[in-house]
Design a protein around this motif. Structure first.
Motif, mmCIF file in Angstrom:
data_model
loop_
_atom_site.group_PDB
_atom_site.id
_atom_site.type_symbol
_atom_site.label_atom_id
_atom_site.label_comp_id
_atom_site.label_asym_id
_atom_site.label_seq_id
_atom_site.Cartn_x
_atom_site.Cartn_y
_atom_site.Cartn_z
ATOM 1 N N VAL A 249 22.004 -17.949 24.071
ATOM 2 C CA VAL A 249 20.932 -18.840 24.500
ATOM 3 C C VAL A 249 19.632 -18.156 24.130
ATOM 4 C CG1 VAL A 249 19.795 -20.026 26.398
ATOM 5 C CG2 VAL A 249 22.286 -19.781 26.408
ATOM 6 N N SER A 250 18.836 -18.796 23.271
ATOM 7 C CA SER A 250 17.581 -18.227 22.799
ATOM 8 C C SER A 250 16.426 -19.114 23.245
ATOM 9 C CB SER A 250 17.588 -18.110 21.273
ATOM 10 O OG SER A 250 16.322 -17.737 20.781
ATOM 11 N N VAL A 251 15.403 -18.501 23.856
ATOM 12 C CA VAL A 251 14.241 -19.240 24.365
ATOM 13 C C VAL A 251 12.983 -18.655 23.732
ATOM 14 C CG1 VAL A 251 12.929 -19.939 26.396
ATOM 15 C CG2 VAL A 251 15.415 -19.629 26.568
ATOM 16 N N SER A 252 12.154 -19.529 23.142
ATOM 17 C CA SER A 252 10.876 -19.099 22.566
ATOM 18 C C SER A 252 9.751 -19.865 23.243
ATOM 19 C CB SER A 252 10.839 -19.362 21.061
ATOM 20 O OG SER A 252 11.868 -18.671 20.383
ATOM 21 N N VAL A 253 8.837 -19.126 23.874
ATOM 22 C CA VAL A 253 7.696 -19.741 24.556
ATOM 23 C C VAL A 253 6.424 -19.277 23.852
ATOM 24 C CG1 VAL A 253 6.444 -19.996 26.728
ATOM 25 C CG2 VAL A 253 8.941 -19.727 26.745
ATOM 26 N N VAL A 254 5.655 -20.233 23.314
ATOM 27 C CA VAL A 254 4.421 -19.902 22.595
ATOM 28 C C VAL A 254 3.238 -20.219 23.484
ATOM 29 C CG1 VAL A 254 3.014 -20.323 20.553
ATOM 30 C CG2 VAL A 254 5.510 -20.367 20.367
ATOM 31 N N GLY A 255 2.501 -19.175 23.861
ATOM 32 C CA GLY A 255 1.343 -19.339 24.721
ATOM 33 C C GLY A 255 0.137 -18.588 24.196
ATOM 34 N N GLY A 256 -0.040 -18.585 22.862
ATOM 35 C CA GLY A 256 -1.204 -17.923 22.289
ATOM 36 C C GLY A 256 -0.896 -17.312 20.940
ATOM 37 N N GLY A 257 -1.955 -17.136 20.133
ATOM 38 C CA GLY A 257 -1.829 -16.558 18.811
ATOM 39 C C GLY A 257 -2.464 -17.456 17.762
ATOM 40 N N ARG A 258 -3.219 -16.849 16.867
ATOM 41 C CA ARG A 258 -3.831 -17.629 15.788
ATOM 42 C C ARG A 258 -2.773 -18.291 14.920
ATOM 43 N NH1 ARG A 258 -7.226 -14.514 11.151
ATOM 44 N NH2 ARG A 258 -7.194 -16.136 9.533
ATOM 45 N N VAL A 259 -1.775 -17.518 14.507
ATOM 46 C CA VAL A 259 -0.608 -18.039 13.791
ATOM 47 C C VAL A 259 0.630 -17.387 14.395
ATOM 48 C CG1 VAL A 259 0.629 -18.166 11.602
ATOM 49 C CG2 VAL A 259 -1.861 -18.397 11.611
ATOM 50 N N VAL A 260 1.592 -18.211 14.807
ATOM 51 C CA VAL A 260 2.891 -17.706 15.236
ATOM 52 C C VAL A 260 3.932 -18.390 14.368
ATOM 53 C CG1 VAL A 260 4.566 -17.501 17.102
ATOM 54 C CG2 VAL A 260 2.130 -17.299 17.607
ATOM 55 N N LYS A 261 4.474 -17.634 13.406
ATOM 56 C CA LYS A 261 5.471 -18.159 12.466
ATOM 57 C C LYS A 261 6.780 -17.442 12.746
ATOM 58 C CE LYS A 261 6.664 -20.233 8.435
ATOM 59 N NZ LYS A 261 8.052 -20.552 8.758
ATOM 60 N N SER A 262 7.785 -18.201 13.159
ATOM 61 C CA SER A 262 9.047 -17.589 13.586
ATOM 62 C C SER A 262 10.222 -18.261 12.901
ATOM 63 C CB SER A 262 9.194 -17.695 15.107
ATOM 64 O OG SER A 262 10.330 -16.996 15.554
ATOM 65 N N HIS A 263 11.079 -17.438 12.306
ATOM 66 C CA HIS A 263 12.330 -17.917 11.718
ATOM 67 C C HIS A 263 13.465 -17.527 12.654
ATOM 68 C CE1 HIS A 263 10.580 -17.785 7.343
ATOM 69 N NE2 HIS A 263 9.824 -18.442 8.192
ATOM 70 N N ILE A 264 14.197 -18.515 13.144
ATOM 71 C CA ILE A 264 15.272 -18.279 14.109
ATOM 72 C C ILE A 264 16.564 -18.822 13.530
ATOM 73 C CG2 ILE A 264 16.081 -18.716 16.458
ATOM 74 C CD1 ILE A 264 13.177 -19.140 17.274
#
Length: 429
Positions: A249-264
Motif C-alpha cells: 500500500v503506497s500513499v503519496s501526499v503532496v502539500g508543497g513544492g515548486r515542482v514535485v515529479k514522482s514516478h511510482i
C-alpha cells in the motif's frame, strides 16, 4: 562532507562523487554503483517530453551545475518528531542525526559508515535492483551523489505494529539532495514506513529514490509526505518488485513544492501479489505536481488498484499519466486506476492520461477513469441554502472529495496529519 567540493571545481563531477564515496566509507559494492552512476551522469541527456513519463514536463533546459551535493547537518537543527513509532530517523541535508529503533525484528541502517557485514551484504545485494542506475540522467545523478541512504530491514515473521518515521529536512539553499530508501522485508512480515520530506525557502533540487522489495507473503505500507518549500524541485523514483502473495500500500501526499515529479511503479512479479497506490494533494500558486505510475502485472493472479485525487487553487497544475500493463503471463489480473481532480479557480489545470496495455485476454478486470472539473454547483447551492458561507461550503465539499483517499490510508496517525496539512492549504489565501 562540506569539503567534497573544492574551490572552483565543478560541483557534479566524477571527482566529487569519488570523494563522497571515500568520506562515506562506501562498501565495495556501493562504491561500484556510485562510480558507474557518476560516469553515466556525464553521458546521459536530460529526459525529453518524447518519453512517456515526461510527456507533460520539459526539463531539458534545467541546469544542475550550480547545485552542491553532499551537504551535512553542521549548524542546522534536526527536525522534531512526536508520536508513537517503532523507529524514528532524523536527517538534516542528507546527514543522519539520530536513529532510534524500538521494535524487535526491525533494523534501520544508514549506508554511511556501515561496518555490519550482514546488513552491508543486504544493501549490496538489493541496491539499484529495483530502480536501475541507467534509467535516466537524474537517476544516475542520484546514485552518483547519494547521501542519506537508509536500509529498512524486517526479519521474517516479524510484525512491526507501529510505523517507522523518517524525517528528512533540507534547510540549505543551493544543494542537490539525493536520499535513498531501501525497504527489504522477510517472508510473512509486516511494516509501515512514513517518510516526511521538508525543505527551506531556498532554491533546492532533490532526487529521492525508493526501492521496496517485499518478501513472500509480506505486507509493506509506504507513505510519503511531500511538504517542500516554495522553491524546491523534486524528481523522485519509487519502484516495488513483489514476491508471491506480498502486498504493497503506497500513499503519496503532496502539500508543497515548486515542482514535485514522482514516478511510482509496482512490478507485480510474484503470483497472488498486489499493490494499492493512493495519492492526494492540494495545489496552490504555480505549483506543479506530476505523477507517472505503472501498474505492471507480470505474474498470475495479481491485483492492483489506484486512486489519485487533487484539489487545485490559483494557477497550480496536476498531471497524472498512468499505465496499467498486463503481460502475457499475468492471467487472472485484476486492475483499476482512477484519477480525479477538482479545479478551484479558472487558472488551475489538470491533465489526466490513463492508459491500458493488455497482452492477454484472460483477465478478471482492467478498468480506468479520469475526471477534471469545478465543484458541483448543485451541491454548493444546497450547502449555501442551509446557511453555510460560500468559502466554508466549498471547503466542506473539497474535504469530502479528498476523504475518499484519506479514509483508505492505513495509519490513523498519518490520516490525521494528512487532513490537517491539506486543510491548512485549503484555508490559506
Amino acid at each position: 562532507m562540506s569539503s567534497a567540493v573544492e574551490q572552483g571545481e565543478a560541483k557534479l563531477s566524477i571527482a566529487v562523487s569519488e570523494r563522497m564515496s571515500a568520506a562515506q566509507h562506501d562498501s565495495p559494492g556501493v562504491a561500484e554503483v556510485r562510480a558507474r552512476a557518476a560516469k553515466l551522469a556525464g553521458e546521459l541527456a536530460m529526459p525529453t517530453p518524447m518519453e512517456r513519463p515526461w510527456k507533460y514536463l520539459d526539463i531539458r533546459n534545467l541546469s544542475l551545475d550550480g547545485y552542491r551535493p553532499g551537504l551535512g547537518a553542521e549548524g542546522e537543527e534536526a527536525p522534531v518528531v512526536d508520536g508513537e513509532y517503532a523507529a524514528i530517523v532524523r536527517q538534516v541535508n542528507g546527514e543522519t542525526v539520530s536513529v532510534e529503533v524500538r521494535a524487535e525484528g526491525l533494523k534501520i541502517i544508514p549506508f554511511e559508515r556501515n561496518d555490519d557485514e550482514q546488513t552491508r551484504a543486504i544493501i549490496e545485494k538489493h541496491l539499484a535492483s529495483a530502480v536501475a542506475v541507467d534509467v535516466d540522467k537524474l537517476t544516475a545523478l542520484h546514485y552518483a551523489f547519494e547521501r542519506g541512504g537508509l536500509l529498512i530491514y524486517v526479519s521474517p515473521d516479524a510484525e512491526i505494529k507501529q510505523p517507522v518515521r523518517i524525517a528528512r529536512w533540507f534547510p540549505t539553499a543551493g544543494q542537490l539532495g539525493a536520499p535513498h530508501t531501501l525497504i527489504v522485508t522477510g517472508a510473512n512480515s509486516e511494516v509501515s514506513v512514513i517518510e516526511d520530506f521538508k525543505s527551506g525557502d531556498g532554491d533546492i533540487v532533490v532526487l529521492p529514490v525508493i526501492e521496496i522489495l517485499p518478501g513472500p507473503s509480506s505486507r509493506v505500507h509506504y507513505s510519503v509526505l511531500h511538504r517542500w518549500g516554495p522553491n524546491t524541485q523534486v524528481f523522485a523514483k519509487q519502484r516495488t518488485v513483489t514476491e508471491h502473495d506480498s502486498e504493497l500500500v503506497s500513499v503519496s501526499v503532496v502539500g508543497g513544492g515548486r515542482v514535485v515529479k514522482s514516478h511510482i511503479e509496482s512490478s507485480l512479479v510474484g503470483r497472488g501479489s498486489s499493490s494499492e497506490l493512493l495519492g492526494l494533494g492540494v495545489g496552490r500558486g504555480k505549483e506543479h505536481a506530476d505523477f507517472y505510475t505503472l501498474q505492471d502485472h507480470i505474474g498470475p493472479d495479481t491485483r492492483s488498484d489506484l486512486l489519485f485525487k487533487s484539489a487545485l487553487k490559483d494557477a497550480s497544475r496536476a498531471v497524472y499519466y498512468g499505465l496499467t500493463r498486463v503481460g502475457l503471463g499475468a492471467k487472472n489480473a485484476d486492475a483499476n486506476q482512477e484519477d480525479r481532480n477538482l479545479l478551484l479557480s479558472k487558472e488551475a489545470k489538470a491533465d489526466s492520461d490513463p492508459v491500458l496495455e493488455i497482452l492477454t485476454n484472460d483477465v478478471i478486470r482492467c478498468a480506468h477513469g479520469a475526471t477534471a472539473g469545478p465543484v458541483d454547483q448543485e451541491q454548493l447551492f444546497y450547502l449555501r441554502s442551509r446557511g453555510l458561507p460560500p468559502i466554508e461550503a466549498e471547503k466542506l465539499l473539497v474535504s469530502g472529495f479528498l476523504a475518499e483517499v484519506v479514509d483508505r490510508i492505513p495509519d490513523e496517525q498519518l490520516r490525521d496529519e494528512a487532513i490537517t496539512s491539506l486543510e491548512a492549504r485549503l484555508a490559506a489565501p
